[in-house]
Write a protein that holds these residues in place. Structure first.
Motif, PDB file in Angstrom:
ATOM      1  N   ASP A  23      19.788  36.678  49.555  1.00  0.00           N
ATOM      2  CA  ASP A  23      20.439  38.306  49.330  1.00  0.00           C
ATOM      3  C   ASP A  23      21.322  37.709  48.563  1.00  0.00           C
ATOM      4  O   ASP A  23      22.847  36.744  49.042  1.00  0.00           O
ATOM      5  CB  ASP A  23      21.027  37.951  50.929  1.00  0.00           C
ATOM      6  N   TRP A  24      21.586  38.363  47.293  1.00  0.00           N
ATOM      7  CA  TRP A  24      22.251  38.199  45.861  1.00  0.00           C
ATOM      8  C   TRP A  24      23.556  39.397  46.345  1.00  0.00           C
ATOM      9  O   TRP A  24      24.018  39.772  44.640  1.00  0.00           O
ATOM     10  CB  TRP A  24      21.476  38.182  45.440  1.00  0.00           C
ATOM     11  N   GLY A  25      23.390  40.204  46.648  1.00  0.00           N
ATOM     12  CA  GLY A  25      23.859  41.632  46.650  1.00  0.00           C
ATOM     13  C   GLY A  25      23.142  42.600  46.012  1.00  0.00           C
ATOM     14  O   GLY A  25      24.239  43.996  45.070  1.00  0.00           O
ATOM     15  N   PRO A  67      14.650  42.568  41.793  1.00  0.00           N
ATOM     16  CA  PRO A  67      14.305  42.239  43.301  1.00  0.00           C
ATOM     17  C   PRO A  67      15.507  42.121  43.881  1.00  0.00           C
ATOM     18  O   PRO A  67      15.983  40.994  43.849  1.00  0.00           O
ATOM     19  CB  PRO A  67      12.786  41.630  43.351  1.00  0.00           C
ATOM     20  N   ALA A  68      15.043  43.193  45.605  1.00  0.00           N
ATOM     21  CA  ALA A  68      16.302  42.115  46.168  1.00  0.00           C
ATOM     22  C   ALA A  68      16.822  41.127  46.923  1.00  0.00           C
ATOM     23  O   ALA A  68      17.186  40.363  47.304  1.00  0.00           O
ATOM     24  CB  ALA A  68      16.777  42.988  47.336  1.00  0.00           C
ATOM     25  N   GLY A  69      15.604  40.487  46.661  1.00  0.00           N
ATOM     26  CA  GLY A  69      14.701  39.194  47.716  1.00  0.00           C
ATOM     27  C   GLY A  69      14.975  38.025  47.062  1.00  0.00           C
ATOM     28  O   GLY A  69      13.685  36.850  46.983  1.00  0.00           O
ATOM     29  N   ASN A  70      15.060  37.918  45.129  1.00  0.00           N
ATOM     30  CA  ASN A  70      14.887  37.000  44.550  1.00  0.00           C
ATOM     31  C   ASN A  70      15.836  37.464  42.932  1.00  0.00           C
ATOM     32  O   ASN A  70      15.575  38.138  42.308  1.00  0.00           O
ATOM     33  CB  ASN A  70      13.710  36.306  44.176  1.00  0.00           C
ATOM     34  N   SER A  99       8.206  44.037  39.260  1.00  0.00           N
ATOM     35  CA  SER A  99       9.459  44.118  38.918  1.00  0.00           C
ATOM     36  C   SER A  99      10.076  43.675  37.829  1.00  0.00           C
ATOM     37  O   SER A  99      10.551  43.132  37.356  1.00  0.00           O
ATOM     38  CB  SER A  99      10.505  44.475  40.119  1.00  0.00           C
ATOM     39  N   GLU A 100       9.616  41.998  38.321  1.00  0.00           N
ATOM     40  CA  GLU A 100      10.403  40.919  37.455  1.00  0.00           C
ATOM     41  C   GLU A 100       8.900  40.515  36.785  1.00  0.00           C
ATOM     42  O   GLU A 100       9.062  40.569  35.754  1.00  0.00           O
ATOM     43  CB  GLU A 100      10.016  39.273  38.452  1.00  0.00           C
TER      44      GLU A 100
END
Length: 500
Positions: free
Chosen positions: A276-278, A294-297, A331-332
């Protein structure tokens, strides 16, 4: 380069550890390190005070007489002599808190930095007094500063806290390798997640060991956790390093404190795999030049933030979880491909296990640069891969260290020879200079093991048939011994009524 044991660190740690009681290590480290810091500035003040008294001109209580010598001014109620004389008092915690407040009041650079929680009931005041008595050695006078006594005590304690906590401390051998690789001789040094400031301290050491001046580098940093931000401020202050860490702690992604900065050198050990990095609040951020992380990493958010801070000739070296080298989430993988195609990746190193405290995730080092034509040759279409997984020595059952002379310098020398194109050769199983076409053929996966190959084994000269005959004979002998041992165990267990 090895840390010299001063002889009293372990006793100091054991005594300090007894004080901890029911305080969490994450809070307790500030209690102890704050006390060490107080002793340091009091020692330095006392020495300057005595010099001024000897001069006989009445300037011993003049703040300017201290600041001009880069010595913090310590008010009477905060001087170690006063603290020690009250060590046995039940109010010692309150006395230390008031001392910290008085020091901050007289020294603007320390405002909001020092811990002021010694009066709380969780701290055993008797043990606190005993710890104060134990600080009988000098850590802040000229002789102690020349030997870096406080620096070594500080590193010792940070290491001990690192082994019990681990989040805010990058092991020295990794910091040394990063610094030796990027060689921060002169310019702006940035760490976007600076923790307790180890990258800055080692950068300054590097400069001084290469006959540079302390002010040859300019420090910029940011730290998310308030207590760790204060710890970094103290760590820099005891070494006389003037660093810009912002006005306070802040989240690097949502509140970048150095928006306009373009750094010559970036060193970092970002927290791995933050979920959770915003991301939802930063979808249109200019830093995501190579794709939306990605929102999860947060791994590729850190990588792109670092790239965004590089000057035109800037170099970055940072720690990353191994997964970032090969992750194939859409995405990564796309971001990694774009970064590679933009010719930013200079070198990738896989690290051996057990280097980190309380972190079991395999790690690697990334080195990026905006200018791959530096150092005398154009290496734009090459990436150096180093597989260092077999390096290091176990210093105890859980922790491994890289040796400075035989391993850290060896790796760094290979990198610098490769950059210059002088005397570099691929070493099977260890290092390989791969072309971008080779990286493309591996679908932009950056794992060094894919490129360096398998280490060549030395032929012992024994013919294959003879070797197989010898090995199968040894194996048959082992089987026979196992059967004999099994029968003996059965017999002995049967004799005491346990047949099976």
């Amino acid at each position: 380069m090895a840390t010299i044991n001063l002889g009293f660190e372990n006793n100091l740690w054991e005594m300090a550890d007894k004080l901890r009681g029911n305080i969490e290590a994450s809070e307790y480290k500030h209690v102890v390190l704050g006390l060490i810091f107080l002793k340091y500035i009091s020692d330095a003040f006392e020495e300057r005070y005595n010099e001024l008294v000897a001069e006989g001109e009445g300037f011993e209580e003049d703040i300017d007489a201290y600041t001009e010598e880069n010595v913090f001014f310590v008010p009477k109620e905060a001087r170690w002599e006063y603290i020690k004389s009250n060590a046995k008092q039940p109010t010692i915690g309150q006395i230390i808190d008031e001392a910290m407040i008085a020091i901050e009041k007289e020294n603007a650079s320390l405002k909001g930095v020092l811990p002021k929680n010694y009066a709380r009931p969780e701290i055993d005041k008797t043990k606190l007094g005993e710890l104060i008595d134990l600080f009988s050695f000098k850590v802040g006078d000229k002789e102690a500063r020349a030997k870096d006594v406080l620096g070594r005590v500080y590193e010792y304690f940070l290491g001990k806290f690192g082994s019990s906590e681990g989040e805010f401390y990058t092991p020295p051998s990794i910091v040394k390798l990063l610094v030796e690789m990027i060689e921060p001789y002169k310019g702006r040094v940035y760490d976007p997640c600076c923790g307790s400031g180890g990258m800055f301290v080692q950068s300054q050491r590097f400069v001084e060991e290469h006959s540079g001046r302390k002010d040859d580098i300019h420090i910029f940093g940011q730290e998310y956790t308030a207590t760790t931000w204060r710890l970094c401020k103290m760590n820099l202050a005891i070494r006389g390093i003037d660093g810009n860490l912002g006005e306070r702690d802040a989240d690097t992604f949502s509140n970048d404190l150095h928006k306009m900065l373009k750094a010559d050198y970036i060193l970092a050990n970002p927290p791995f795999n933050i979920k959770d990095w915003g991301a939802n609040r930063l979808t249109d951020d200019a830093r995501w030049k190579y794709g939306m992380p990605p929102a999860g990493n947060a791994n590729y958010a850190w990588i792109q933030h670092i790239i965004s801070k590089l000057s035109p000739n800037g170099v970055a070296g940072f720690v990353m979880a191994n997964g970032a080298m090969s992750t194939n989430t859409s995405s990564e993988a796309e971001i990694r491909k774009n970064i590679i195609e933009d010719k930013l990746v200079d070198c990738i190193i896989t690290l051996p296990p057990n280097l980190f405290y309380n972190v079991t995730i395999p790690a690697c080092l990334w080195f990026l640069t905006k200018n791959k034509k530096s150092a005398g040759r154009d290496r734009s279409n090459e990436i150096l891969f180093i597989d260092a997984r077999k390096m290091g020595t176990m210093v105890d059952r859980k922790h491994r260290e890289l040796d400075y002379e035989t391993e850290i310098k060896y790796i760094a020398d290979i990198y610098h020879k490769w950059k210059k194109g002088e005397e570099y050769e691929d070493i099977k199983g260890f290092c390989k200079s791969a072309t971008l076409d080779e990286v493309r053929s591996h679908e932009y996966i950056l794992t060094p093991g894919r490129f360096v190959g398998i280490e060549e084994r030395v032929d012992d000269g024994e013919p294959f048939d003879e070797k197989m005959a010898r090995l199968t004979g040894e194996l048959a002998e082992m089987f026979a011994k196992r059967k004999s041992l099994e029968e003996e165990i059965r017999k002995r267990l049967g004799a005491i009524g346990y047949e099976f």
